[in-house]
Design a protein around this motif. Structure first.
Motif, PDB file in Angstrom:
ATOM      1  N   ALA A  80      44.436  42.159  44.390  1.00  0.00           N
ATOM      2  CA  ALA A  80      44.752  40.353  43.337  1.00  0.00           C
ATOM      3  C   ALA A  80      44.340  40.176  42.084  1.00  0.00           C
ATOM      4  CB  ALA A  80      43.499  39.591  44.580  1.00  0.00           C
ATOM      5  N   GLY A  81      43.758  41.437  41.380  1.00  0.00           N
ATOM      6  CA  GLY A  81      43.601  40.587  40.530  1.00  0.00           C
ATOM      7  C   GLY A  81      44.258  40.816  39.620  1.00  0.00           C
ATOM      8  N   VAL A  82      45.801  41.207  39.845  1.00  0.00           N
ATOM      9  CA  VAL A  82      46.983  40.979  39.418  1.00  0.00           C
ATOM     10  C   VAL A  82      47.185  39.672  38.903  1.00  0.00           C
ATOM     11  CG1 VAL A  82      47.817  43.211  39.465  1.00  0.00           C
ATOM     12  CG2 VAL A  82      48.796  41.070  40.921  1.00  0.00           C
ATOM     13  N   TYR A  83      46.566  38.613  39.915  1.00  0.00           N
ATOM     14  CA  TYR A  83      46.810  37.311  40.134  1.00  0.00           C
ATOM     15  C   TYR A  83      45.773  36.212  39.082  1.00  0.00           C
ATOM     16  CZ  TYR A  83      50.679  38.404  42.786  1.00  0.00           C
ATOM     17  OH  TYR A  83      52.136  39.587  43.208  1.00  0.00           O
ATOM     18  N   ASP A  84      46.036  34.872  38.571  1.00  0.00           N
ATOM     19  CA  ASP A  84      44.864  34.521  38.101  1.00  0.00           C
ATOM     20  C   ASP A  84      44.447  34.080  39.888  1.00  0.00           C
ATOM     21  OD1 ASP A  84      44.595  35.312  35.584  1.00  0.00           O
ATOM     22  OD2 ASP A  84      46.550  33.738  35.526  1.00  0.00           O
ATOM     23  N   HIS A  85      42.825  33.359  39.473  1.00  0.00           N
ATOM     24  CA  HIS A  85      42.341  32.291  40.471  1.00  0.00           C
ATOM     25  C   HIS A  85      41.878  31.042  40.438  1.00  0.00           C
ATOM     26  CE1 HIS A  85      43.110  36.628  42.733  1.00  0.00           C
ATOM     27  NE2 HIS A  85      43.268  36.107  43.056  1.00  0.00           N
ATOM     28  N   VAL A  86      41.646  30.687  41.738  1.00  0.00           N
ATOM     29  CA  VAL A  86      41.481  29.079  41.186  1.00  0.00           C
ATOM     30  C   VAL A  86      39.478  29.230  41.350  1.00  0.00           C
ATOM     31  CG1 VAL A  86      43.217  28.107  42.808  1.00  0.00           C
ATOM     32  CG2 VAL A  86      40.381  28.508  43.683  1.00  0.00           C
ATOM     33  N   PRO A  87      39.069  27.884  40.331  1.00  0.00           N
ATOM     34  CA  PRO A  87      37.830  27.982  40.443  1.00  0.00           C
ATOM     35  C   PRO A  87      36.996  27.926  42.329  1.00  0.00           C
ATOM     36  CG  PRO A  87      38.255  26.515  39.171  1.00  0.00           C
ATOM     37  CD  PRO A  87      39.630  27.346  40.102  1.00  0.00           C
ATOM     38  N   GLY A  88      35.950  28.379  42.061  1.00  0.00           N
ATOM     39  CA  GLY A  88      35.283  28.570  43.808  1.00  0.00           C
ATOM     40  C   GLY A  88      36.023  29.926  44.576  1.00  0.00           C
ATOM     41  N   ASP A  89      36.656  30.490  44.153  1.00  0.00           N
ATOM     42  CA  ASP A  89      37.451  31.140  45.090  1.00  0.00           C
ATOM     43  C   ASP A  89      36.460  32.880  44.901  1.00  0.00           C
ATOM     44  OD1 ASP A  89      40.195  33.640  45.659  1.00  0.00           O
ATOM     45  OD2 ASP A  89      39.137  34.720  44.316  1.00  0.00           O
ATOM     46  N   GLY A  90      35.711  32.838  44.191  1.00  0.00           N
ATOM     47  CA  GLY A  90      35.298  34.089  43.760  1.00  0.00           C
ATOM     48  C   GLY A  90      35.830  35.292  42.953  1.00  0.00           C
ATOM     49  N   ARG A  91      36.993  35.484  42.598  1.00  0.00           N
ATOM     50  CA  ARG A  91      37.571  36.447  42.196  1.00  0.00           C
ATOM     51  C   ARG A  91      37.775  36.255  40.853  1.00  0.00           C
ATOM     52  NH1 ARG A  91      41.152  38.148  47.457  1.00  0.00           N
ATOM     53  NH2 ARG A  91      41.808  35.917  46.774  1.00  0.00           N
ATOM     54  N   GLU A  92      37.324  35.299  40.734  1.00  0.00           N
ATOM     55  CA  GLU A  92      38.029  34.021  38.594  1.00  0.00           C
ATOM     56  C   GLU A  92      38.013  35.454  37.909  1.00  0.00           C
ATOM     57  OE1 GLU A  92      35.636  33.362  41.588  1.00  0.00           O
ATOM     58  OE2 GLU A  92      35.399  31.429  41.192  1.00  0.00           O
ATOM     59  N   GLN A  93      36.915  36.009  37.909  1.00  0.00           N
ATOM     60  CA  GLN A  93      36.204  37.587  36.951  1.00  0.00           C
ATOM     61  C   GLN A  93      36.654  38.592  36.860  1.00  0.00           C
ATOM     62  OE1 GLN A  93      33.186  35.503  34.652  1.00  0.00           O
ATOM     63  NE2 GLN A  93      33.740  33.956  33.826  1.00  0.00           N
ATOM     64  N   VAL A  94      37.841  38.667  38.214  1.00  0.00           N
ATOM     65  CA  VAL A  94      38.332  40.079  38.709  1.00  0.00           C
ATOM     66  C   VAL A  94      39.519  40.487  38.172  1.00  0.00           C
ATOM     67  CG1 VAL A  94      37.933  42.296  40.352  1.00  0.00           C
ATOM     68  CG2 VAL A  94      36.715  39.807  40.962  1.00  0.00           C
ATOM     69  N   VAL A  95      39.274  40.984  37.129  1.00  0.00           N
ATOM     70  CA  VAL A  95      41.125  41.025  36.771  1.00  0.00           C
ATOM     71  C   VAL A  95      41.279  42.654  37.063  1.00  0.00           C
ATOM     72  CG1 VAL A  95      41.115  39.179  35.452  1.00  0.00           C
ATOM     73  CG2 VAL A  95      40.465  41.488  34.502  1.00  0.00           C
ATOM     74  N   THR A  96      42.812  42.978  36.986  1.00  0.00           N
ATOM     75  CA  THR A  96      43.397  44.126  36.803  1.00  0.00           C
ATOM     76  C   THR A  96      44.715  43.924  35.832  1.00  0.00           C
ATOM     77  OG1 THR A  96      42.935  44.080  39.231  1.00  0.00           O
ATOM     78  CG2 THR A  96      44.031  46.034  38.677  1.00  0.00           C
ATOM     79  N   ARG A  97      44.666  45.302  35.776  1.00  0.00           N
ATOM     80  CA  ARG A  97      46.130  45.211  34.515  1.00  0.00           C
ATOM     81  C   ARG A  97      47.419  44.311  35.116  1.00  0.00           C
ATOM     82  NH1 ARG A  97      44.601  49.817  30.601  1.00  0.00           N
ATOM     83  NH2 ARG A  97      46.787  50.722  30.788  1.00  0.00           N
ATOM     84  N   PRO A  98      47.556  44.168  34.554  1.00  0.00           N
ATOM     85  CA  PRO A  98      49.201  43.163  35.755  1.00  0.00           C
ATOM     86  C   PRO A  98      50.631  44.282  36.237  1.00  0.00           C
ATOM     87  CG  PRO A  98      49.137  43.068  32.962  1.00  0.00           C
ATOM     88  CD  PRO A  98      48.220  43.877  33.599  1.00  0.00           C
ATOM     89  N   ASP A  99      50.537  45.372  35.776  1.00  0.00           N
ATOM     90  CA  ASP A  99      51.540  46.208  36.216  1.00  0.00           C
ATOM     91  C   ASP A  99      50.769  47.404  37.053  1.00  0.00           C
ATOM     92  OD1 ASP A  99      54.305  45.971  35.174  1.00  0.00           O
ATOM     93  OD2 ASP A  99      53.624  46.263  32.860  1.00  0.00           O
ATOM     94  N   ALA A 100      49.329  47.264  38.521  1.00  0.00           N
ATOM     95  CA  ALA A 100      48.772  47.596  39.043  1.00  0.00           C
ATOM     96  C   ALA A 100      49.160  47.332  40.665  1.00  0.00           C
ATOM     97  CB  ALA A 100      47.295  47.393  38.896  1.00  0.00           C
ATOM     98  N   VAL A 101      50.576  48.393  41.581  1.00  0.00           N
ATOM     99  CA  VAL A 101      50.617  48.102  42.328  1.00  0.00           C
ATOM    100  C   VAL A 101      50.000  49.275  43.840  1.00  0.00           C
ATOM    101  CG1 VAL A 101      52.878  49.225  43.178  1.00  0.00           C
ATOM    102  CG2 VAL A 101      53.498  48.764  41.472  1.00  0.00           C
TER     103      VAL A 101
END
Ligand code: ADP
Ligand code: MG
Length: 552
Positions: free
Chosen positions: A258-279
């Protein structure tokens, strides 16, 4: 043409007229100060998909700094759409505000000049094929403008929440952008909440154990708004997530997906990020494979078919996963995400005992290819594997999940791998993936003389005569993204893939066009709820189009 006024009066005068007279509403109306309303498309009958109405708030009062970058505009549009959806939740109006991901959506845009434009679906009332004039007048003349006024104008919204939303998204973008320079494929902030309430409820699990990264893998990234953020840095190379069953391995991997996308505040994964080309990859038996070079994973087939040009209408678990792997690399993936839960075992491992028993195994297990894939092609892998120790020796990093807590067990894993009996290495290297050239005529969205590109929910896309099953393409977010994929396929077939350039080059052109023109590149004047897809999901759909043909 100047906008007409008195929409409500016009509707009341149509009361009782035949449903088709709604068509006369098409065009622009002024319904309130600041707010323009345009009827873009009128449904033919009460059971058809809802009519489409555009609301334009020209003077929404959005502060200039919040319109200054494309990311801020995307975030603010997402925020405003969610407020509008809430304002209209007791009405039949459909607002495509989306799920926890903050995507570019055709339903709502904030322009650089601060103009807010939203498009909503309004079911025009008329159950007996007669216009319900008063009801329609209330809906279009009252409910919609009032909701727009209260949800899309800066003076009416919760400005602190709006700013926090934009800053959260902007931070995620910055954290993601920092990954490559730090040699990371993903980052999971301490305190993040990874598990979801259920498989069908994307909200954060209540009372979850917050994520805490192991000290050995701690990195600090700088977010423009939140400042320094501490957490687990997942390095490039081969990373293994191990641990006992039900200890949170798959949950961590899903957060990375899910970290290829940005998440809404309160989601819990707001600061979980993955490289955009992760598949994300998985087994998908039954899928079609069209001229894939799977020779990296399949040495020979019992039928004698060539494995560097492999086609089937009904792939097995292992060949489907082999195909999806080389297709992801072809489309430009630089990180592969794999979970043992959804993998073909014989594609992943072949242990020492099986090596002894079966000498003529045609499958080359991923464990043999995962290191060369990184060394020779720069493609990293993050793999959940609790069931086999064969990967301990090939992993650069081993993260253990124990009761939802992460620790670094790399040194111990390497010790174990170095001692005792191990499997024999049977293959080396990772052969180059043969680029494919698509025959654009086979990307034809027409069926029976009519254009047919229709999202049938999250899992299925009707494209021309074909139905594409997307159920196993796990990083697709929602139906609107499927609609965007459909439009992207049509665009690829209509001039981008010209029969000479490779698929990967075509995807580059698609991305460039989307960056330049936004979703309009896909809509081309049409009006429909779409969300921007990644190139990888577009490629995944193309690869599953059973009528796809190649130029050989
Ligand atoms: P594994 O893949 O290791 O078998 P899962 O990731 O599927 O385990 O998680 C097992 C269960 O634990 C799931 O129901 C999941 O929602 C829950 N879970 C995962 N992480 C946490 C957490 N941090 N706090 C509370 N529950 C969690
Ligand atoms: Mg699991």
């Amino acid at each position: 043409m100047a906008p007409r006024d008195d929409l409500a009066g016009t509707l009341r005068s149509l009361d009782g007229a035949s449903y088709g007279r709604y068509k006369s509403l098409s065009g622009a109306w002024s319904v309130a100060e600041q707010i323009g309303l345009e009827v873009l498309r009128v449904q033919a009958d009460p059971f058809a998909p809802p009519s489409r109405v555009r609301l334009t708030v020209s003077d929404a009062g959005i502060p200039a700094d919040l319109c200054a970058t494309a990311d801020r505009r995307r975030a603010l549009a997402s925020f405003l759409l969610r407020v509008l959806r809430r304002a209209l939740r007791d009405s039949p109006v459909h607002v495509d505000a989306g799920g926890p991901e903050v995507l570019d959506r055709s339903a709502g845009t904030v322009r650089a000049d601060g103009v807010v434009v939203v498009e909503v679906g309004v079911p025009f009332p008329g159950p007996k094929r007669r216009i319900l004039g008063r009801e329609a007048a209330g809906l279009l003349g009252e409910t919609l403008p009032v909701a727009a006024r209260g949800a899309l104008c800066w003076d009416a919204v919760d400005q602190r929440a709006a700013r926090a939303f934009v800053e959260t998204v902007e931070d995620a973008v910055a954290l993601r952008a920092a990954l490559a320079g730090r040699g990371l494929v993903a980052f999971v902030a301490d305190g993040a909440v990874l598990p979801r309430r259920s498989g069908v409820d994307d909200r954060p699990l209540e009372r979850a154990t917050p994520f805490a990264g192991p000290p050995e893998r701690e990195v600090v990234l700088e977010a423009p708004n939140a400042g320094p953020v501490r957490g687990l840095g997942v390095p490039e190379g081969v990373t293994l997530i191990v641990g006992g069953g039900y200890h949170g391995k798959s949950t961590l991997l899903r957060a990375l997906e899910a970290g290829v996308y940005d998440h809404v505040p309160g989601d819990g994964r707001e600061q979980v990020v993955t490289r955009p080309d992760a598949v994300k990859l998985r087994a998908e038996d039954g899928r079609a494979v069209i001229h894939d070079d799977v020779s990296a994973f399949v040495a020979h087939l019992p039928s004698g078919e060539p494995t560097d040009d492999f086609s089937t209408t009904n792939a097995s678990g292992s060949t489907s996963q082999a195909a999806s792997t080389v297709e992801a690399v072809e489309a430009g993936a630089d990180v592969l995400l794999i979970d043992e839960d959804t993998s073909a075992t014989n594609m992943m491992i072949r242990d020492a005992r099986m090596q002894q028993l079966i000498a003529s195994e045609p499958l080359v297990p991923f464990v043999e290819r995962v290191r060369p894939l990184h060394a020779e092609h720069g493609v990293s892998t993050v793999l959940v594997m609790g069931g086999s120790g064969d990967y301990l020796g090939v992993a650069d990093t081993v993260i253990m999940m124990d009761a939802y807590r992460a620790s670094d067990v790399t040194a111990r894993a390497h010790e174990i791998a170095a001692s005792g009996e191990s499997r024999a290495v049977e293959h080396t290297g990772f052969p180059a993936v043969t680029p494919r050239v698509v025959d654009p005529a086979s990307l034809d969205p027409t069926a029976k003389g009519k254009r047919r590109v229709t999202a049938r929910g999250r899992d299925r896309l009707s494209f021309g005569d074909d139905d594409i099953d997307l159920g196993a393409v796990e990083q697709i977010t929602d139906r609107s993204q499927v609609a965007g994929i459909g439009r992207a396929l049509a665009l690829l077939g209509d001039g981008v893939l010209d029969g000479t350039i490779t698929l990967a080059e075509g995807l580059d052109l698609l991305d460039a066009e989307l960056d330049r023109r936004g979703l309009e590149a896909l809509l081309d004047g049409r009006s429909e709820d779409i969300a921007r897809p990644r190139r990888h999901e577009v490629a995944a759909a193309l690869n599953r189009l059973r009528s796809l043909r190649l130029r050989m």
